[in-house]
Design an enzyme around this catalytic site. Structure first.
Site, PDB file in Angstrom:
ATOM      1  N   TYR A  57       0.850  -1.189   0.000  1.00  0.00           N
ATOM      2  CA  TYR A  57       0.000   0.000   0.000  1.00  0.00           C
ATOM      3  C   TYR A  57       0.887   1.241   0.000  1.00  0.00           C
ATOM      4  CZ  TYR A  57      -4.053   2.940   0.838  1.00  0.00           C
ATOM      5  OH  TYR A  57      -5.040   3.870   0.690  1.00  0.00           O
ATOM      6  N   GLY A 253     -10.647  -1.546  -6.131  1.00  0.00           N
ATOM      7  CA  GLY A 253      -9.806  -2.590  -5.557  1.00  0.00           C
ATOM      8  C   GLY A 253      -9.608  -3.712  -6.533  1.00  0.00           C
ATOM      9  N   GLY A 257      -7.594 -10.282  -8.392  1.00  0.00           N
ATOM     10  CA  GLY A 257      -6.220 -10.659  -8.683  1.00  0.00           C
ATOM     11  C   GLY A 257      -5.306  -9.538  -9.076  1.00  0.00           C
TER      12      GLY A 257
END
Length: 359
Positions: A57, A253, A257
């Site tokens: 992140y 998001g 995958g």
């Protein structure tokens, strides 16, 4: 004061909690003049936290203890001590982190007062702990990503997720309608009824959507102007193709995958429909908001909750106590790490996991 925190020293390689540990913490007897001491009341375990533990992140943890990083980007606490120069906060007031990275997976903290945002005393601290990364993204998705008018439609996948459920509720307040897509599952009818009770206008499984659009796109009879994609890949492609001309696709998001899965961006979307493609990050959308503006936003959401106009998602609570002995600490660590692993290995429909700290 008995305090403890979860910390990690490196991004995990094989499993989520590989470098995650519980340790006792010592807090200063006297806080700095511009600081406050906070006791946390509740802190969720979000998918974003797992991305942080993986080191992937972009916003890194801002707090260290003994050179180890403190995870947890969302939570609610109460001020129990204030420094001599602090005027914006008082003992007994409730607070949320202003920015990502504060480190909420701990019982207490001493932190600069300007890193916190005051909120009204919540009737439900668990709901308040979800405001920053559950309800705020939903609100901003509908406010910032596309100009929405009453009667417009939004389509989104992962309809059972916390953000998606909040989108349904905020859309209702704006007169905007929603198409909500979820994975095929045995209890589809039960979950569909629950989403309809939140004011979802249309709930479909992935296979139902695929079958319907083979006849004609949903946009033939609905003004679908915003697609919110939390999966990417084929699921994201399907909802993107339901947009009307000039619509907006937002990537929220990559549950499908991420980089290993491709989104089919075809000529029809780019040229004929002129669909705009955007990525969404809560931290970026909130970057220009002052503490006062954030405080007002979250106070409004709490008011909506108290009036029954916003509802909390289904949650599963893990009580985080104060281990009195070493063996208690080992037992507590195992239970806390199991909660994190449960989120990492989540199954469809699993309730949101929340740490609730003993009072």
């Amino acid at each position: 004061m008995t305090s403890s925190t979860l910390t990690f020293t490196s991004q995990f390689q094989s499993h989520t909690t590989e470098f995650l540990h519980l340790q006792p913490i010592s807090l200063p007897e006297v806080v700095g003049t511009a600081q406050v001491k906070v006791k946390f009341l509740a802190a969720p375990v979000n998918v974003l936290d797992l991305v942080v533990l993986a080191g992937k992140y972009p916003v890194k943890p801002q707090t260290k203890y003994d050179q180890a990083l403190v995870p947890g980007y969302e939570g609610v606490g109460v001020v129990i001590e204030v420094g001599g120069l602090v005027t914006a906060l008082r003992i007994g007031e409730h607070v949320l982190p202003k920015d990502h990275g504060l480190g909420t997976w701990r019982t207490h903290t001493v932190v600069d007062a300007d890193k916190l945002v005051r909120i009204p005393t919540p009737s439900n601290p668990v709901f308040a702990s979800l405001l920053k990364m559950g309800y705020t993204p939903a609100y901003l998705l509908l406010q910032n990503m596309q100009y929405l008018k009453a009667g417009d439609w939004v389509i989104q996948n992962t309809a059972t997720g916390m953000i998606a459920q909040a989108v349904i509720q905020f859309a209702r307040l704006q007169g905007v309608r929603t198409v909500n897509i979820m994975r095929d599952r045995k209890d589809f009818d039960v979950v569909r009824s629950r989403l309809l009770a939140l004011s979802a206008d249309m709930v479909l499984s992935e296979s139902q959507l695929e079958a319907l659009v083979q006849v004609q796109p949903l946009s033939h009879t609905r003004r679908i102007v915003l697609a919110i994609d939390s999966v990417f890949g084929s699921s994201g492609s399907r909802i993107a193709n339901q947009l009307v001309q000039g619509g907006t696709y937002v990537s929220l998001g990559f549950l499908g995958g991420g980089g290993e899965v491709k989104l089919d961006v075809n000529e029809g979307l780019l040229f004929y429909k002129a669909v705009e493609f955007k990525g969404f990050r809560t931290s970026r959308e909130l970057a220009g908001w002052s503490q006062e503006e954030r405080s007002d936003l979250w106070a409004w959401m709490l008011k909506l909750y108290n009036k029954g106009q916003l509802k909390a998602p289904e949650v599963e609570i893990m009580h985080w106590g104060s281990p009195a002995q070493a063996q208690d600490g080992e037992e507590l660590e195992k239970k806390l790490l199991d909660v994190v692993e449960k989120t990492a290995n989540r199954v469809v429909g699993m309730p949101k996991q929340i740490f609730v700290f003993e009072q």
